[in-house]
Scaffold this motif. Sequence first.
Motif, mmCIF file in Angstrom:
data_model
loop_
_atom_site.group_PDB
_atom_site.id
_atom_site.type_symbol
_atom_site.label_atom_id
_atom_site.label_comp_id
_atom_site.label_asym_id
_atom_site.label_seq_id
_atom_site.Cartn_x
_atom_site.Cartn_y
_atom_site.Cartn_z
ATOM 1 N N ALA A 186 0.824 -1.212 0.000
ATOM 2 C CA ALA A 186 0.000 0.000 0.000
ATOM 3 C C ALA A 186 0.857 1.259 0.000
ATOM 4 O O ALA A 186 0.374 2.339 0.300
ATOM 5 C CB ALA A 186 -0.925 -0.005 1.215
ATOM 6 N N GLU A 237 3.037 4.501 -1.214
ATOM 7 C CA GLU A 237 2.712 5.544 -2.187
ATOM 8 C C GLU A 237 3.367 5.283 -3.540
ATOM 9 O O GLU A 237 2.798 5.576 -4.582
ATOM 10 C CB GLU A 237 3.149 6.922 -1.677
ATOM 11 N N GLN A 257 1.406 2.786 -5.648
ATOM 12 C CA GLN A 257 0.184 3.415 -6.144
ATOM 13 C C GLN A 257 0.495 4.371 -7.291
ATOM 14 O O GLN A 257 -0.290 4.487 -8.234
ATOM 15 C CB GLN A 257 -0.535 4.127 -5.008
ATOM 16 N N GLN A 281 0.980 2.110 -10.282
ATOM 17 C CA GLN A 281 -0.331 1.650 -10.747
ATOM 18 C C GLN A 281 -1.032 2.741 -11.555
ATOM 19 O O GLN A 281 -1.556 2.494 -12.646
ATOM 20 C CB GLN A 281 -1.209 1.259 -9.557
#
Length: 157
Positions: A56, A58, A61, A64
Amino acid sequence: MLLLLLGIVLLHIAGLVLLFVSTIVSVWISGETSTSDLWQNCSTISVGSHCDPGSAGEWIQAVQALMILSIIFSCISLLLFFCQLFTLQKGGRFFLTGTFQILASLFVMSGAIIYTVMSPQWVPDTEAFGYSYILAWVAFPLALISGLIYVILRKRE
């Protein structure tokens, strides 16, 4: 001219397929008993396999988001190409199409660079980069080359 357009479209679609595969398939990192990607981490144990949601952090993300943006911009670029092919005046250039495709290539490059720099923090030395990671790097020059071709390309009758 028709063969040139067909070649450009095939190059674009090849890059788009590579983007889809590299984003969806779960082999960005692979080892003897585990694989991980942008979305989940899977390990094989004696009784089967076990998958956990991805990190999870940063940075993952950001990777992604950049990979999804590259797919979206590449799809928009392909649609814009077909729209401009029928609406652009003779002698016009496909600047908008090329801009979206070049942005898609920059997004995938940025995502792969972030993954390359940040993954050693949580990947053991026994594991290596998988084929999805390599496909992302191969998709970058394909998208960049097709974007540059779109910018150079002029419409002829």
